[in-house]
Write an enzyme that holds these catalytic residues in place. Structure first.
Site, PDB file in Angstrom:
ATOM      1  N   GLU A  35       0.815  -1.224   0.000  1.00 48.43           N
ATOM      2  CA  GLU A  35       0.000   0.000   0.000  1.00 48.43           C
ATOM      3  C   GLU A  35       0.846   1.270   0.000  1.00 48.43           C
ATOM      4  O   GLU A  35       0.420   2.298  -0.538  1.00 48.43           O
ATOM      5  CB  GLU A  35      -0.957   0.007   1.187  1.00 48.43           C
ATOM      6  CG  GLU A  35      -2.049  -1.044   1.116  1.00 48.43           C
ATOM      7  CD  GLU A  35      -1.654  -2.383   1.718  1.00 48.43           C
ATOM      8  OE1 GLU A  35      -2.481  -3.320   1.726  1.00 48.43           O
ATOM      9  OE2 GLU A  35      -0.488  -2.495   2.198  1.00 48.43           O
ATOM     10  N   PHE A  80     -11.906  -6.813  13.491  1.00 42.59           N
ATOM     11  CA  PHE A  80     -10.795  -7.261  12.666  1.00 42.59           C
ATOM     12  C   PHE A  80     -10.443  -6.203  11.623  1.00 42.59           C
ATOM     13  O   PHE A  80     -11.308  -5.713  10.905  1.00 42.59           O
ATOM     14  CB  PHE A  80     -11.156  -8.581  11.972  1.00 42.59           C
ATOM     15  CG  PHE A  80     -10.093  -9.085  11.039  1.00 42.59           C
ATOM     16  CD1 PHE A  80      -8.865  -9.509  11.517  1.00 42.59           C
ATOM     17  CD2 PHE A  80     -10.325  -9.143   9.669  1.00 42.59           C
ATOM     18  CE1 PHE A  80      -7.876  -9.972  10.648  1.00 42.59           C
ATOM     19  CE2 PHE A  80      -9.353  -9.604   8.794  1.00 42.59           C
ATOM     20  CZ  PHE A  80      -8.122 -10.024   9.299  1.00 42.59           C
ATOM     21  N   GLN A  81      -9.198  -5.840  11.568  1.00 41.76           N
ATOM     22  CA  GLN A  81      -8.657  -4.839  10.652  1.00 41.76           C
ATOM     23  C   GLN A  81      -9.333  -3.477  10.813  1.00 41.76           C
ATOM     24  O   GLN A  81      -9.506  -2.730   9.856  1.00 41.76           O
ATOM     25  CB  GLN A  81      -8.724  -5.318   9.199  1.00 41.76           C
ATOM     26  CG  GLN A  81      -7.749  -6.458   8.915  1.00 41.76           C
ATOM     27  CD  GLN A  81      -7.558  -6.750   7.447  1.00 41.76           C
ATOM     28  OE1 GLN A  81      -8.442  -6.517   6.634  1.00 41.76           O
ATOM     29  NE2 GLN A  81      -6.394  -7.284   7.092  1.00 41.76           N
ATOM     30  N   LYS A 116     -17.714  -0.456   5.224  1.00 38.45           N
ATOM     31  CA  LYS A 116     -18.175  -1.462   4.274  1.00 38.45           C
ATOM     32  C   LYS A 116     -19.685  -1.441   4.110  1.00 38.45           C
ATOM     33  O   LYS A 116     -20.205  -1.593   2.990  1.00 38.45           O
ATOM     34  CB  LYS A 116     -17.702  -2.849   4.724  1.00 38.45           C
ATOM     35  CG  LYS A 116     -17.923  -3.944   3.682  1.00 38.45           C
ATOM     36  CD  LYS A 116     -17.270  -5.247   4.109  1.00 38.45           C
ATOM     37  CE  LYS A 116     -17.375  -6.299   3.010  1.00 38.45           C
ATOM     38  NZ  LYS A 116     -16.710  -7.575   3.384  1.00 38.45           N
ATOM     39  N   MET A 153      24.543   8.759   2.591  1.00 33.02           N
ATOM     40  CA  MET A 153      24.506  10.029   3.296  1.00 33.02           C
ATOM     41  C   MET A 153      24.810   9.839   4.781  1.00 33.02           C
ATOM     42  O   MET A 153      25.503  10.667   5.392  1.00 33.02           O
ATOM     43  CB  MET A 153      23.149  10.710   3.112  1.00 33.02           C
ATOM     44  CG  MET A 153      23.138  12.161   3.575  1.00 33.02           C
ATOM     45  SD  MET A 153      24.264  13.220   2.620  1.00 33.02           S
ATOM     46  CE  MET A 153      23.228  13.641   1.213  1.00 33.02           C
TER      47      MET A 153
END
Length: 586
Positions: free
Chosen positions: A49, A111-112, A161, A482
Site C-alpha cells: 500500500e 478485525f482490521q 463497508k 549520506m
C-alpha cells in the site's frame, strides 16, 4: 439513478475525470473493487500500500492532476501514513480512499479496524469518515476539490463497508459549495505595488523560487517576471527546472548541498523575493544567520507560511501564478504611464558578481579516465543519454543531491523527489506513477540509491504486470551513503550499521527474476555504451546497476546547524577547519 455506495464511488471518480487509480484490495474495500470491474478507470495493482500512495504522488507530481489511491482498512490504511505525510510536506494533491469496518463495528476493535481519520488528521489537508451513503458523492467531490485547490495536499476519505453496500440515489452536480473554505487567490493590490517599489529600490535582489511555483504551473509567469526586471533566480530542491538551469538569470540550487553561487546569493542579497517557498531549514541553515541583510517580499497561497520562519516586509497571500500575473500587469500599467524606468532595479553588477561565483565555484568530480566509476559521472551520463525530454525521479540521499545538482533541468515537473519528509523508497513507486500519468512518449528515469531501492523494489512487479516501462538506475555504492558521509565527517569515521554489500542482492539477477533486462556498470569506460543499450529498450522496464566509488561524498555542504556562511566545498576543507579549531583551543 439508484445504485450502491460502491458504485457511487466509481461514478464520482469518473465524473471528476480520474483516469487512473493505484491500489490493493481487501475485505472492507471489496465492494468498491467489485464495481471497479465495470468502471472506466485504469487500476494499477501495487505490491504494498505504501507503493500505492507514492505512485499517486508520482502521478500528481508529473501531471499536475490529483493522484488517487484506494486500499482497504486497518494495516492497509496505516501503510499510507508515510506517503500522506510526504504529500503534506511537499504540497502534493492526492486523494486516498480507504475501506473501513462496518459502521456498527467501529469502536469494537473489529478485525482490521483502525481509527484512520484520527491517525491521519495531522498529516492530511482534510479527512472524513463517511457515515451515510448519501454523503459519498459529496465527500469524494469535496475532497478532490480540497486536494487540488489553495495549497495542494493529501485528502483521505474513509468508507465503511456497510456504507459501500447501502443503496443511494446518484445525482451528479459538479459544483462544490464549501462556505468555510475559500483560499485567497489574488494578492492585495497595495501589497503588489509595495513589492514592485521595494524591488526597484534594491541593489542585490534575488528571487527565492520554491516548489509552490511548480504546483501552480507558473513557469511562464516566473520567466516573464524575472526577465522583465532582470532578477537572478535561485531554485530550491522542489522547484528545479521552473526556470531552466540554462537561463542566463538562473543561479542554481541553494541549501545544504546547493551550488555555492546560490548559497552566497542568499547571504549577500538585500532583497529576497520569495515565491511559493517556506524558508525550509535545509535552505536557510541556521535561521538567525540566513540572508542577514535582506528585506523580504513573501508570496504564498498558504497564509500560515508567511511570517512563520522569517518576517515578511511585504506579505502577499495568493496563488503565486496569479500574483505574478498581477506583478506583470502592474509593470504594464507603469509602462503605459511612461514610468517603467522607476520600477526597474539596476542589477547588472550584481548579476555579473553571481556569474563570477558560478565560474569560480563549479561542482567538482575527480574522475579517472579508466577504472572506478564516480557517482557524479554516472549521473551526468544518465542525463547525456536520456536528455532534456526525460522526467527524472529520485529517492533520498546522496544520489538525490547529485541528481538535483548535476542535471540541468529545463522545465517544471521534470524533477520529482521527496523533499520535505525525505522518504527513502520513494523513487521506484513514484516513477511508476509518473510514467502511468505521462504515457509512452515521455521517458521516465528513476535515479535511486541502493538503500532506497531495496525498500520498495517489489514494485518492479507492478511495472512489469502493467507494462509501465520505467528505467531504474541504481547508484550502488554499497552504503547508506549520506549516513556514512555524516559518520565520516562528524563522528570520527566511526561507521555504524551503514554497509550494504553491493552484490546483495545481485541486481542483474533480480532484474532477470522479474523478467526484465538488467545491466551492470562498474568501470567508467563501460558507462556510455551500457546506458545506450538500456535506452534502446523502450517497451519494458529496465534496471541498471551502477556500481560506484563507495567513498565519494556530496559537496558543497553546509553542516547541519551551521550558517550558510560556512559552506564547504570538500572534505579536506572540513578537516582543515577542525584542525584549526583544535589548534586554537590548544
Amino acid at each position: 439513478m439508484r445504485m450502491t455506495g460502491a458504485e457511487a464511488v466509481m461514478r464520482t471518480l469518473e465524473a471528476l475525470g480520474v483516469d487512473t487509480v493505484f491500489g490493493y484490495p481487501g475485505g472492507a474495500i471489496m465492494p468498491a473493487y467489485d464495481t471497479l470491474i465495470e468502471a472506466g478507470l485504469e487500476h494499477v495493482l501495487v505490491r504494498h500500500e505504501q507503493g500505492a500512495i507514492h505512485m499517486a504522488e508520482g502521478y500528481a507530481h508529473a501531471t499536475g492532476k490529483v493522484g488517487v489511491c484506494i486500499v482497504t482498512s486497518g494495516p492497509a490504511a496505516t501503510n499510507l501514513v508515510t506517503g500522506l505525510t510526504d504529500a503534506m510536506m511537499d504540497s502534493i494533491p492526492v486523494l486516498a480512499l480507504t475501506g473501513q469496518v462496518p459502521s456498527t463495528a467501529i469502536g469494537t476493535d473489529a478485525f482490521q479496524e483502525a481509527d484512520v481519520t484520527g491517525i491521519t488528521m495531522p498529516i492530511t489537508k482534510h479527512n472524513e469518515l463517511v457515515r451515510s451513503a448519501d454523503r459519498i458523492v459529496d465527500a469524494i467531490k469535496e475532497g478532490y476539490h480540497i486536494a487540488r485547490s489553495g495549497r495542494p495536499g493529501p485528502v483521505l476519505i474513509d468508507l465503511p463497508k456497510d456504507i459501500l453496500n447501502a443503496e443511494v440515489d446518484f445525482v451528479w452536480d459538479p459544483a462544490v459549495d464549501l462556505p468555510g473554505y475559500r483560499p485567497t487567490v489574488r494578492g492585495h493590490g497595495r501589497m503588489i505595488r509595495e513589492a514592485i517599489a521595494m524591488i526597484a529600490e534594491a541593489e542585490r535582489p534575488v528571487i527565492y523560487a520554491g516548489g509552490g511555483l511548480v504546483r501552480a504551473g507558473a513557469d511562464v509567469e516566473l520567466r516573464a517576471f524575472a526577465e522583465r526586471l532582470r532578477l537572478p533566480v535561485v531554485t530550491t530542491l522542489m522547484a528545479r527546472g521552473v526556470l531552466p538551469d540554462t537561463h542566463e538569470l538562473a543561479v542554481g540550487m541553494p541549501g545544504m548541498h546547493g551550488h555555492v553561487a546560490a548559497v552566497r546569493a542568499f547571504q549577500e542579497t538585500d532583497l529576497l523575493v520569495v515565491l511559493g517557498a517556506r524558508f525550509d531549514d535545509r535552505v536557510t541553515g541556521r535561521l538567525d544567520a540566513f540572508a542577514p541583510h535582506a528585506r523580504v517580499v513573501h508570496v504564498d497561497v498558504d497564509p500560515a507560511e508567511i511570517g512563520k520562519n522569517r518576517h515578511a516586509d511585504v506579505p502577499i497571500v495568493g496563488d503565486v501564478r496569479v500574483v505574478l500575473e498581477q506583478f506583470l500587469a502592474h509593470l504594464d500599467s507603469l509602462g503605459e504611464k511612461g514610468r517603467i524606468a522607476e520600477a526597474l532595479p539596476d542589477t547588472a553588477d550584481w548579476r555579473a558578481h553571481l556569474d563570477r561565483l558560478k565560474v569560480e565555484h563549479p561542482l567538482r568530480c575527480d574522475q579517472p579516465e579508466t577504472g572506478v566509476l564516480k557517482p557524479q559521472t554516472a549521473i551526468r551520463a544518465i542525463h547525456a543519454q536520456w536528455g532534456d525530454e526525460a522526467v527524472y525521479v529520485a529517492g533520498v540521499g546522496q544520489h538525490q543531491m547529485w541528481a538535483s545538482q548535476l542535471i540541468p533541468y529545463t522545465r517544471g515537473r521534470q524533477w520529482i523527489n521527496s523533499g520535505g519528509l525525505g522518504t527513502m523508497g520513494f523513487a521506484v513507486p513514484a516513477a511508476i506513477g509518473a510514467k502511468a500519468g505521462l504515457g509512452r512518449d515521455v521517458p521516465v528515469v528513476a535515479i535511486d540509491g541502493d538503500g532506497c531501492f531495496q525498500m520498495t523494489f517489489q514494485e518492479l512487479a507492478t511495472a512489469v504486470q502493467h507494462d509501465i516501462p520505467v528505467v531504474f538506475c541504481v547508484i550502488n555504492n554499497g552504503y547508506l551513503g549520506m549516513v556514512r558521509q555524516w559518520q565520516s565527517l562528524f563522528y570520527d569515521d566511526r561507521r555504524s550499521q551503514v554497509e550494504l554489500p553491493q552484490a546483495l542482492p545481485d541486481l542483474v539477477m533480480l532484474a532477470e527474476a522479474y523478467g526484465i533486462p538488467g545491466f551492470r556498470v562498474d568501470r567508467v569506460e563501460d558507462l556510455a555504451p551500457t546506458l545506450e543499450k538500456a535506452a534502446s529498450i523502450t517497451d519494458r522496464p529496465v534496471l541498471v546497476d551502477l556500481r560506484v566509488d563507495p567513498e565519494e561524498m556530496v559537496f558543497p555542504m553546509v553542516p547541519s546547524g551551521a550558517s550558510n556562511e560556512e559552506v564547504l566545498e570538500s572534505a579536506e576543507e572540513w578537516f582543515a577547519r577542525l584542525a584549526e579549531q583544535q589548534e586554537a583551543r590548544a
